[in-house]
Design a protein around this motif. Structure first.
Motif, PDB file in Angstrom:
ATOM      1  N   GLY A  67      -0.488   1.418  -3.986  1.00  0.00           N
ATOM      2  CA  GLY A  67      -1.532   1.158  -3.414  1.00  0.00           C
ATOM      3  C   GLY A  67      -1.438   1.901  -1.877  1.00  0.00           C
ATOM      4  O   GLY A  67      -2.758   1.568  -1.255  1.00  0.00           O
ATOM      5  N   PRO A 114      -6.681   5.501  -4.679  1.00  0.00           N
ATOM      6  CA  PRO A 114      -6.926   4.768  -5.729  1.00  0.00           C
ATOM      7  C   PRO A 114      -6.336   5.544  -6.890  1.00  0.00           C
ATOM      8  O   PRO A 114      -5.888   6.679  -6.950  1.00  0.00           O
ATOM      9  N   ALA A 115      -6.498   4.516  -7.884  1.00  0.00           N
ATOM     10  CA  ALA A 115      -5.766   5.202  -9.412  1.00  0.00           C
ATOM     11  C   ALA A 115      -6.803   7.010  -9.845  1.00  0.00           C
ATOM     12  O   ALA A 115      -5.702   7.393 -10.806  1.00  0.00           O
ATOM     13  N   GLU A 168      -1.628   3.209 -11.882  1.00  0.00           N
ATOM     14  CA  GLU A 168      -2.491   2.920 -11.399  1.00  0.00           C
ATOM     15  C   GLU A 168      -2.897   1.749 -11.887  1.00  0.00           C
ATOM     16  O   GLU A 168      -3.791   1.286 -11.147  1.00  0.00           O
ATOM     17  N   ALA A 169      -2.069   0.502 -12.552  1.00  0.00           N
ATOM     18  CA  ALA A 169      -1.964  -0.605 -12.706  1.00  0.00           C
ATOM     19  C   ALA A 169      -1.949  -1.420 -11.051  1.00  0.00           C
ATOM     20  O   ALA A 169      -2.838  -2.126 -10.969  1.00  0.00           O
ATOM     21  N   ASN A 170      -1.720  -0.711 -10.084  1.00  0.00           N
ATOM     22  CA  ASN A 170      -0.732  -1.023  -9.052  1.00  0.00           C
ATOM     23  C   ASN A 170      -1.498  -0.087  -7.332  1.00  0.00           C
ATOM     24  O   ASN A 170      -0.745   0.062  -6.349  1.00  0.00           O
ATOM     25  N   ASP A 188      -7.150   0.351  -5.147  1.00  0.00           N
ATOM     26  CA  ASP A 188      -8.353   0.218  -5.783  1.00  0.00           C
ATOM     27  C   ASP A 188      -8.670  -1.310  -6.681  1.00  0.00           C
ATOM     28  O   ASP A 188      -9.153  -1.703  -7.186  1.00  0.00           O
ATOM     29  N   ARG A 189      -6.507  -1.466  -6.903  1.00  0.00           N
ATOM     30  CA  ARG A 189      -6.860  -3.302  -7.368  1.00  0.00           C
ATOM     31  C   ARG A 189      -5.369  -3.563  -7.212  1.00  0.00           C
ATOM     32  O   ARG A 189      -5.003  -4.617  -8.030  1.00  0.00           O
ATOM     33  N   SER A 190      -6.106  -3.506  -6.075  1.00  0.00           N
ATOM     34  CA  SER A 190      -5.248  -4.329  -4.557  1.00  0.00           C
ATOM     35  C   SER A 190      -5.350  -5.059  -4.026  1.00  0.00           C
ATOM     36  O   SER A 190      -6.582  -4.134  -3.558  1.00  0.00           O
ATOM     37  N   ASP A 191      -4.590  -6.128  -3.871  1.00  0.00           N
ATOM     38  CA  ASP A 191      -5.498  -7.341  -2.685  1.00  0.00           C
ATOM     39  C   ASP A 191      -4.969  -6.559  -1.126  1.00  0.00           C
ATOM     40  O   ASP A 191      -5.298  -7.554  -0.191  1.00  0.00           O
ATOM     41  N   SER A 194      -4.366  -1.287   1.321  1.00  0.00           N
ATOM     42  CA  SER A 194      -5.009  -0.868   0.550  1.00  0.00           C
ATOM     43  C   SER A 194      -6.311  -0.856   0.123  1.00  0.00           C
ATOM     44  O   SER A 194      -7.140  -0.191  -0.108  1.00  0.00           O
ATOM     45  N   ARG A 195      -6.785  -2.156   0.252  1.00  0.00           N
ATOM     46  CA  ARG A 195      -7.731  -2.023   0.415  1.00  0.00           C
ATOM     47  C   ARG A 195      -8.910  -1.045   1.985  1.00  0.00           C
ATOM     48  O   ARG A 195     -10.022  -0.954   1.667  1.00  0.00           O
TER      49      ARG A 195
END
Ligand code: HEC
Ligand code: HEC
Length: 190
Positions: A68, A71-72, A105-107, A110-113, A117-118
């Motif tokens: 996180g 980004p992926a 990539e899954a974590n 840009d896939r995390s809240d 990370s945001r």
């Protein structure tokens, strides 16, 4: 009597609103008592590493950076060039590259809240794919108060890449200011 009371209550309320928005770029408010009380965001800053293979393979030369933190698109790029990884050969069998790449990539940020990370994502342009966490504008900005004596000239730190040298609970995904200890300088008091 009634109007007076309203005014007394309204002024501090308005002031909180104003100061809140003036510093909306920063995170100080997020550590506030109320924020914690009301569950604003998760307690860790980024999701913890929960993949044993990742911990083992990507945590052998340095701290196992949480997915996180980039980004992926950054991870994709990094995993396609492990033979030339910051001047080192970090090559892995194709199967491991695929497996770890999918985990990263899954974590990814840009896939995390999670809140950091945001912040990391919003400080980057959509086309930016930095390979270094320490080149992310948000991360640079957060560390600009560190002096060379605390960082580059500090034999126990040397590089900003060594997150866990100062963030005592970095492994848990927590980068909270109250847990920072600069080696040779002690606790960080802002
Ligand atoms: C053979 C040792 C080695 C292995 C294995 C390794 N790395 Fe690295 N990594 C390095 C070196 C050396 C650097 C650069 C460190 C520096 O400049 O301080 C680096 C830097 C990084 C950085 C940038 C840190 C920063 O400055 O922001 C990331 C992210 C990273 N590695 C991720 C990974 C991932 C993901 C893996 C597993 C696929 C991995 N590394 C495996 C040696 C390694
Ligand atoms: C030399 C010590 C040091 C190192 C190494 C370091 N940090 Fe920090 N970090 C700090 C200090 C000090 C702050 C607080 C700055 C401030 O007052 O807002 C901070 C703040 C942060 C914040 C914001 C936390 C908050 O509460 O606002 C994040 C996220 C963070 N660091 C992540 C990292 C990551 C990821 C790494 C490694 C790539 C790293 N740091 C390396 C000292 C360090």
């Amino acid at each position: 009597m009634k109007t007076k009371l309203t005014r007394v209550l309204l002024i501090p309320l308005l002031m909180t609103g104003i100061s809140g928005s003036a510093f909306s770029d920063d995170d100080e408010r997020e550590h506030g008592f109320f924020n914690r009380m009301w569950g604003g965001g998760k307690s860790a800053d980024v999701a913890m590493v929960d993949n044993a293979k990742y911990q083992q393979e990507c945590g052998s030369c340095h701290f196992a950076y949480q997915p996180g933190l980039l980004p992926a698109r950054s991870w994709t790029k990094m995993m396609s060039g492990l033979d030339q990884h910051f001047g080192e050969n970090a090559e892995l069998p194709a199967q491991d590259v695929a497996q770890l790449g999918a985990y990263l990539e899954a974590n990814a940020a840009d896939r995390s809240d999670y809140k950091r990370s945001r912040k990391i994502i919003s400080s980057l342009e959509a086309s930016d794919a930095p390979l270094r966490i320490t080149e992310v504008p948000y991360i640079i900005r957060k560390h600009r108060e560190l002096s060379p004596r605390m960082l580059a000239e500090n034999p126990q730190v040397v590089s900003l890449s060594r997150c866990q040298a100062c963030h005592t609970r970095a492994e848990t995904g927590s980068y909270s200011e109250s847990e920072i200890k600069i080696p040779g300088f002690g606790r960080w008091d802002d």
